[in-house]
Design a protein around this motif. Structure first.
Motif, PDB file in Angstrom:
ATOM      1  N   MET A 124      30.876  14.544  31.193  1.00 37.21           N
ATOM      2  CA  MET A 124      29.943  15.552  31.747  1.00 37.21           C
ATOM      3  C   MET A 124      29.923  15.471  33.271  1.00 37.21           C
ATOM      4  O   MET A 124      29.823  16.484  33.956  1.00 37.21           O
ATOM      5  N   ASP A 125      29.969  14.240  33.780  1.00 38.73           N
ATOM      6  CA  ASP A 125      29.809  13.979  35.226  1.00 38.73           C
ATOM      7  C   ASP A 125      31.141  13.495  35.815  1.00 38.73           C
ATOM      8  O   ASP A 125      31.317  12.300  35.978  1.00 38.73           O
ATOM      9  N   ASN A 126      32.083  14.345  36.122  1.00 35.26           N
ATOM     10  CA  ASN A 126      31.925  15.769  36.204  1.00 35.26           C
ATOM     11  C   ASN A 126      33.198  16.475  35.736  1.00 35.26           C
ATOM     12  O   ASN A 126      33.604  17.492  36.284  1.00 35.26           O
ATOM     13  N   ARG A 161      23.344   8.308  28.466  1.00 40.81           N
ATOM     14  CA  ARG A 161      24.749   8.576  28.816  1.00 40.81           C
ATOM     15  C   ARG A 161      25.019   8.747  30.307  1.00 40.81           C
ATOM     16  O   ARG A 161      26.152   8.623  30.731  1.00 40.81           O
ATOM     17  N   TYR A 162      23.971   9.071  31.108  1.00 42.50           N
ATOM     18  CA  TYR A 162      24.201   9.304  32.539  1.00 42.50           C
ATOM     19  C   TYR A 162      24.715   8.027  33.194  1.00 42.50           C
ATOM     20  O   TYR A 162      24.121   6.962  33.056  1.00 42.50           O
ATOM     21  N   HIS A 163      25.866   8.135  33.868  1.00 46.14           N
ATOM     22  CA  HIS A 163      26.492   6.989  34.539  1.00 46.14           C
ATOM     23  C   HIS A 163      26.636   5.797  33.594  1.00 46.14           C
ATOM     24  O   HIS A 163      26.368   4.652  33.974  1.00 46.14           O
ATOM     25  N   ALA A 164      27.053   6.095  32.369  1.00 49.94           N
ATOM     26  CA  ALA A 164      27.323   5.055  31.373  1.00 49.94           C
ATOM     27  C   ALA A 164      28.660   5.374  30.697  1.00 49.94           C
ATOM     28  O   ALA A 164      29.100   6.531  30.705  1.00 49.94           O
ATOM     29  N   ASP A 223      35.871  12.949  40.941  1.00 49.76           N
ATOM     30  CA  ASP A 223      35.773  11.488  40.836  1.00 49.76           C
ATOM     31  C   ASP A 223      34.632  11.105  39.901  1.00 49.76           C
ATOM     32  O   ASP A 223      33.734  11.893  39.621  1.00 49.76           O
ATOM     33  N   HIS A 224      34.708   9.865  39.421  1.00 39.93           N
ATOM     34  CA  HIS A 224      33.565   9.288  38.705  1.00 39.93           C
ATOM     35  C   HIS A 224      33.475   7.820  39.087  1.00 39.93           C
ATOM     36  O   HIS A 224      33.873   7.468  40.208  1.00 39.93           O
ATOM     37  N   LEU A 225      33.032   6.962  38.218  1.00 40.72           N
ATOM     38  CA  LEU A 225      32.732   5.592  38.619  1.00 40.72           C
ATOM     39  C   LEU A 225      33.855   4.604  38.316  1.00 40.72           C
ATOM     40  O   LEU A 225      33.825   3.467  38.777  1.00 40.72           O
ATOM     41  N   GLY A 252      35.206  11.673  45.864  1.00 38.63           N
ATOM     42  CA  GLY A 252      34.231  10.952  46.675  1.00 38.63           C
ATOM     43  C   GLY A 252      32.780  11.374  46.543  1.00 38.63           C
ATOM     44  O   GLY A 252      31.944  10.961  47.343  1.00 38.63           O
ATOM     45  N   GLU A 253      32.447  12.168  45.504  1.00 35.23           N
ATOM     46  CA  GLU A 253      31.036  12.575  45.366  1.00 35.23           C
ATOM     47  C   GLU A 253      30.157  11.381  45.035  1.00 35.23           C
ATOM     48  O   GLU A 253      29.083  11.197  45.596  1.00 35.23           O
ATOM     49  N   GLU A 254      30.654  10.563  44.127  1.00 36.20           N
ATOM     50  CA  GLU A 254      29.832   9.437  43.660  1.00 36.20           C
ATOM     51  C   GLU A 254      29.601   8.396  44.761  1.00 36.20           C
ATOM     52  O   GLU A 254      28.727   7.544  44.645  1.00 36.20           O
ATOM     53  N   LYS A 255      30.387   8.479  45.834  1.00 36.33           N
ATOM     54  CA  LYS A 255      30.210   7.549  46.967  1.00 36.33           C
ATOM     55  C   LYS A 255      29.246   8.133  48.001  1.00 36.33           C
ATOM     56  O   LYS A 255      29.128   7.602  49.100  1.00 36.33           O
TER      57      LYS A 255
HETATM   58 ZN   LIG Z   1      27.504  10.992  38.960  1.00 34.29          ZN
END
Ligand SMILES: [Zn+2]
Length: 261
Positions: free
Chosen positions: A59-61, A208-211, A41-43, A93-96
């Motif tokens: 990258m994530d992920n 770039r992280y969470h963007a 998952d991501h955002l 569900g990691e990002e949650k």
């Molecule tokens: Zn993340």
């Protein structure tokens, strides 16, 4: 307050784990599993940055999922027969808040108690050549010896978390397995402080992280990615063929999560 379990239940029709097994061949150990995990998952869609609302999460992920898929493909193609089984697990569900892996660790699709180790990959950041491997959990269990031996074989330097104050060992899906008593490691491409590499990593986190720009237009060091995949593969083989099960060290804070203790 929300109930994590209910969240996952509600989301089940939209978000699923994906799991695959490479069966072990040793009659005494084939029913034990080494879990190679990464979150899928991501955002999703969010606040626009530079007019872009799609949070791609390359990258994530996606990188972590690609790594375990590549390990699976290489192991399958090689025809190698391992003693224990490998469970390849892409969790949601990691990002949650690692909800997906928590659900899986509480409701595994293999018999309870049969998972002997977890190696998690989350955003391993192949931004420059892989010479140093940063390992979370290095000194917590004897999996540390497995990764030290693997790194030596590949000519990699091993580094414990240079920023322990960020508590990264408990901030991704490996922690769900740790809390279920299962020894775990998580790894990334490492670097020394005050180097060109540390500057590149810091810029990545800032920009770039969470963007939305964590996308396929960013530079990737494909040789580093390839070497990381090789590292996870060799580590998985080593753990799968160990005579004994991985053990927490008595000195580890996390040993308290072992079953019945
Ligand atoms: Zn993340």
């Amino acid at each position: 307050m929300t109930c994590p379990t209910r969240l996952i239940e509600n989301a089940r029709h939209r978000f699923r784990h994906i799991a695959g097994i490479l069966r072990g061949s040793d009659p005494k150990r084939r029913d034990e599993f080494v879990v190679l995990s990464a979150h899928l998952d991501h955002l999703g869609i969010g606040e626009p940055i530079n007019g872009d609302r799609i949070y791609n999460g390359a990258m994530d992920n996606a990188s972590g999922v690609a790594a375990i898929l590549e390990v699976a493909a290489r192991l399958h193609k090689s025809g190698v027969r391992l003693a224990r089984s490998i469970l390849f697990l892409a969790v949601t569900g990691e990002e949650k808040g690692e909800l997906g892996s928590r659900y899986f660790a509480a409701n595994p699709t293999v018999p309870g108690g049969s998972i002997v180790a977890n190696v998690n990959t989350d955003m391993f950041l192949p931004l420059f050549p892989l010479k140093t491997l940063m390992v979370l959990g290095l000194d917590e269990s004897d999996l540390g010896k497995d990764i030290q031996a693997t790194a030596k074989e590949l000519g990699l330097e091993v580094q414990a978390d240079p920023e322990p104050q960020r508590n990264r060992f408990v901030r991704s899906d490996q922690y769900s397995f740790i809390r279920a008593g299962i020894p775990a490691l998580a790894m990334k491409v490492g670097y020394r402080e005050n180097t060109r590499e540390s500057a590149i990593a810091a810029t990545w986190t800032k920009e770039r992280y969470h963007a939305p720009s964590d996308d396929l237009d960013q530079p990737v060091d494909l040789q580093a990615a390839d070497k990381y995949v090789d590292t996870v593969l060799k580590l998985a083989v080593r753990i799968a063929n160990r005579a004994d099960k991985p053990m927490w060290y008595d000195s580890s804070f996390f040993k308290r999560f072992e079953k019945g203790k």
